[in-house]
Design an enzyme around this catalytic site. Sequence first.
Site, PDB file in Angstrom:
ATOM      1  CE  LYS A 178      -6.346  14.062   0.089  1.00 33.67           C
ATOM      2  NZ  LYS A 178      -6.596  12.815  -0.602  1.00 33.67           N
ATOM      3  NE  ARG A 179      -3.182  10.430   9.986  1.00 35.83           N
ATOM      4  CZ  ARG A 179      -2.905   9.673  11.049  1.00 35.83           C
ATOM      5  NH1 ARG A 179      -3.812   8.849  11.550  1.00 35.83           N
ATOM      6  NH2 ARG A 179      -1.736   9.753  11.634  1.00 35.83           N
TER       7      ARG A 179
ATOM      8  CE  LYS B 151     -13.866   6.051   1.193  1.00 40.22           C
ATOM      9  NZ  LYS B 151     -12.869   6.093   2.276  1.00 40.22           N
TER      10      LYS B 151
ATOM     11  CE  LYS C 269      -2.240  10.993   3.016  1.00 34.67           C
ATOM     12  NZ  LYS C 269      -2.922  10.060   2.108  1.00 34.67           N
TER      13      LYS C 269
ATOM     14  CB  THR D 262     -10.231   5.031  -0.907  1.00 33.72           C
ATOM     15  OG1 THR D 262      -9.680   5.373   0.367  1.00 33.72           O
ATOM     16  CG2 THR D 262      -9.574   3.761  -1.404  1.00 33.72           C
TER      17      THR D 262
ATOM     18  CG  HIS E 109      -2.005  -0.967   1.208  1.00 30.14           C
ATOM     19  ND1 HIS E 109      -3.265  -0.720   0.723  1.00 30.14           N
ATOM     20  CD2 HIS E 109      -2.008  -2.256   1.610  1.00 30.14           C
ATOM     21  CE1 HIS E 109      -4.012  -1.804   0.849  1.00 30.14           C
ATOM     22  NE2 HIS E 109      -3.268  -2.753   1.381  1.00 30.14           N
TER      23      HIS E 109
HETATM   24  C1  26V Z   1       2.223   2.437   8.232  1.00 32.15           C
HETATM   25  C2  26V Z   1       2.491   2.508   9.571  1.00 32.15           C
HETATM   26  C3  26V Z   1       3.851   2.588  10.004  1.00 32.15           C
HETATM   27  C4  26V Z   1       4.052   2.249  11.446  1.00 32.15           C
HETATM   28  C5  26V Z   1       3.077   2.869  12.332  1.00 32.15           C
HETATM   29  C6  26V Z   1       1.687   2.568  11.944  1.00 32.15           C
HETATM   30  C7  26V Z   1       1.448   2.529  10.484  1.00 32.15           C
HETATM   31  C8  26V Z   1       0.168   2.502  10.036  1.00 32.15           C
HETATM   32  C9  26V Z   1      -0.101   2.433   8.698  1.00 32.15           C
HETATM   33  C10 26V Z   1       0.931   2.406   7.800  1.00 32.15           C
HETATM   34  C11 26V Z   1       0.563   2.201   6.398  1.00 32.15           C
HETATM   35  C12 26V Z   1       0.729   3.282   5.490  1.00 32.15           C
HETATM   36  C13 26V Z   1       0.236   2.786   4.183  1.00 32.15           C
HETATM   37  C14 26V Z   1      -1.108   3.314   3.817  1.00 32.15           C
HETATM   38  O1  26V Z   1      -1.937   3.653   4.630  1.00 32.15           O
HETATM   39  N1  26V Z   1      -1.337   3.351   2.531  1.00 32.15           N
HETATM   40  C15 26V Z   1      -2.546   3.892   1.966  1.00 32.15           C
HETATM   41  O2  26V Z   1      -3.345   2.789   1.558  1.00 32.15           O
HETATM   42  C16 26V Z   1      -4.563   3.197   0.958  1.00 32.15           C
HETATM   43  C17 26V Z   1      -5.361   1.949   0.670  1.00 32.15           C
HETATM   44  O3  26V Z   1      -4.721   1.201  -0.304  1.00 32.15           O
HETATM   45  C18 26V Z   1      -4.274   4.001  -0.298  1.00 32.15           C
HETATM   46  O4  26V Z   1      -5.492   4.437  -0.849  1.00 32.15           O
HETATM   47  C19 26V Z   1      -3.410   5.207   0.036  1.00 32.15           C
HETATM   48  O5  26V Z   1      -3.045   5.886  -1.145  1.00 32.15           O
HETATM   49  C20 26V Z   1      -2.164   4.738   0.762  1.00 32.15           C
HETATM   50  O6  26V Z   1      -1.403   5.857   1.212  1.00 32.15           O
END
Ligand code: 26V
Length: 811
Positions: A545-546, A657, A551, A653, A357
């Site tokens: 968004k975050r 929406k 972003k 996403t 992701h």
């Molecule tokens: C990474 C980490 C790192 C450690 C701490 C906790 C944590 C939590 C989440 C993440 C994942 C980051 C990846 C992510 O959220 N990707 C997003 O995934 C979406 C669904 O596929 C996508 O639409 C977004 O573009 C993408 O940034």
Amino acid sequence: MINKFTVNEIKERIEEKLLHHFGREAKSATKHQIYKSTCLVVRDIMSELWNKNHDLIDSHKQKQIYYLSMEFLPGTSLKNNIFNLEIENVFKEALNEFGENIETLYEMEPDAGLGNGGLGRLASCYLDAIATCGMAGHGFSICYEYGIFKQKIKDCKQIEEPDDWLNLGDIWLIPKYDEAEEVHFGGKLEEVWDENGKMKLIHRDYTTVIGIPKDMLITGYGSEVVNTLRLWKSTSPISINMELFAKGKYLKSMEEKHFAEVISKILYPEDAHVEGKSLRIMQQYFFISASMQALVKRHLIRFGTLDNFHEKVGVHINDTHPTMAIPELMRIFLDEYEYEWDKAWEIVCKTITYTNHTIMSEALEKWPEDLFAKLLPRLHSIVVEINRRHTVMLMREFPNNEALRNEMAIIYDGKLKMANLCVAAAHKVNGVSALHSKIIKEKLFNGFVKLTPDKFTNVTNGIAYRRWLCQANPKLSDFIEELCGSEFKYNAMNLENLMKYKEDSNVLERLSIIKRENKIRLADYIKKHNNIIVNPDSIFDVQVKRLHEYKRQLLNLFHIMDLYNQLKENPNKDIYPRTFIFGAKAAAGYHMAKQIISLACHLSKMLEDDPVVRDRLKIVFLENYSVSLAELIMPAADVSEQISLAGKEASGTGNMKLMINGAITLGTMDGANVEILNAVGNENIFIFGLLVDEVEKIIQSGIYRPWAYCHENKYIANIIKLMTDGIDGIVFGDIINSLTAGYNSNADQYFVLADFDSYKMAQEDVSLAYQNKTKWGQMSITNIAKSGIFSADRSIKEYADKIWGIKPIND
Ligand code: 26V
């Protein structure tokens, strides 16, 4: 379809719950008691269905999918389940007879916020779609006591408060104490030789943590299939050490209990930034080990052998967070069922699939080997062996390319590289949009592609569109139904029938009235929460968004500051009124993200305090962006800001929406924006900015000089001057520094300044287009009509076909 209930039946069921659970009759019950009793009745209906289709699953003995994810973001459940089961009318009437309004009950429910953002929400959309498609697929995660923090804005700064959602939210969770699992941490490994001269590794002196399942039932629309989201809560086998207590060591006597309970205490509120924290590793292993043990046990009960495990079980890894499923399954096969390595490895590889992701390097998990070995000695020894065999294979395949071998290693430079472990083991790997899947093949996993090109595929993300359209925007949904019938609720591609009305001025007029009503609904919320009065006839320009630098919320703010400067220079300038709406949480420790929130809030005040601009430019920063707030915002948006630096946003996403609610995308050629462009055509979207290849070239050549823009571009120069002079009395030095400072090569990493001109021009196009009501209406209806492709039902069918190899239960 499911049993249809009469109003009386539902009334009686609710009365029964009130009496049994709260000892009350309806007339003396509190709102909370009625709310909980209503949920319990819905839960019973789901359980009845669950049992019914479970018999079917058991008799078919088909393959089932287990979707492992550290995060799920279901939001609220009551409205969704009632909608999915198509029982809203009877509940509405039954509650009316108690003098209750169903909408009030909906509003009481806290969001289950067990995720940070897109990745977690996607997981929940997928569970909805799996059930809708009539497939058996379940989620596994952690029952965090505290979900994503509640964001407050105080004095223009973000404050984080704990989110104790279980207060009311636990009504959906069914504890299964008799299905608890033991998970072992720490300790040491000992080699033991048996009488045949065979060596076994024995794990001793470990600490035991108990995982208790809390099951949430998952419904799909118009489907009898009910699946399970199993959330593990951690607890200790020992509540108190009596020996230590007797010696007066009170705190120490409870240490073990605390060690265990802290594991499921709180969701890591960080996304896209990994730190080698032992609690995070423990959280991962805790839910993975409990889940894999439960799966293996269940499989043995059904089939009596593990030899066919991969034929009946698919384990999907959502980003690298659940990677430990690979060595944990190996451990169970090797240590508990005495499989030979090769056979175990073959079965595990055929079981595992993985979705990537993100390519942001700071979000790719690389665990310090010594920490991992200390916490999970047996898993470490297994990963070492996987890596040894992997290295032998790499030597054979790439004997002359040490750099590539290092890049592809699973353990390298004292770190465990989880993404490489996933790709080495999984039999299918996918990205989340066409562009992202291309990038991971060309960059991140290029070496692996050379070895096994067929392993890699794409499944573009999708959304549970009935939540985002039918539930969040009932006026629009009803209107679509009036025009095209209700088929679009089952097959989103039928939204395309709306294209027939593109030239119909009455339809366009009705659409714009609905949009205006939704804007008024949001304006009321804004008045109540932000005390700002917004004009529903202004353009609602939305970025939700975050908060992350990639972003580029900052680019949005740059454009707003530019408009402000222009108005100050020429108060008569013709600027179409705009309301810029932001929603964004920043990770607590992410300084720059918090600065950007602060900038947005101070700018908002400055605009509001200025009589020259306040009727034409407004910023509204909505605190605590969440699934529920998104449901209010999306239907009211005119413009959808999707302005990440090309190559950085894997998919997005929110873009989907907003599109299905008729907003027009203003975006870069990034993530799923590219596919939105393909769907709607150039004339129904505003595209700007550098392309992935152009960004790449600039970086490669080392010619990017962001500070030059500050001298050469008068608009940028004026913005920097405004920020230097102070906004609402505050100077945002760190932000200015991050863009230009020190003339260093790291300045403006995300090319805000390079894309500014192009963004500014695209924004001018937006203003002009909006003023042509017919044209805008046509763009909007086209976006709704072409959004069907972004249904999660479509994504799930692709996963089922290309990745998991499963079919609907009834097929
Ligand atoms: C990474 C980490 C790192 C450690 C701490 C906790 C944590 C939590 C989440 C993440 C994942 C980051 C990846 C992510 O959220 N990707 C997003 O995934 C979406 C669904 O596929 C996508 O639409 C977004 O573009 C993408 O940034």
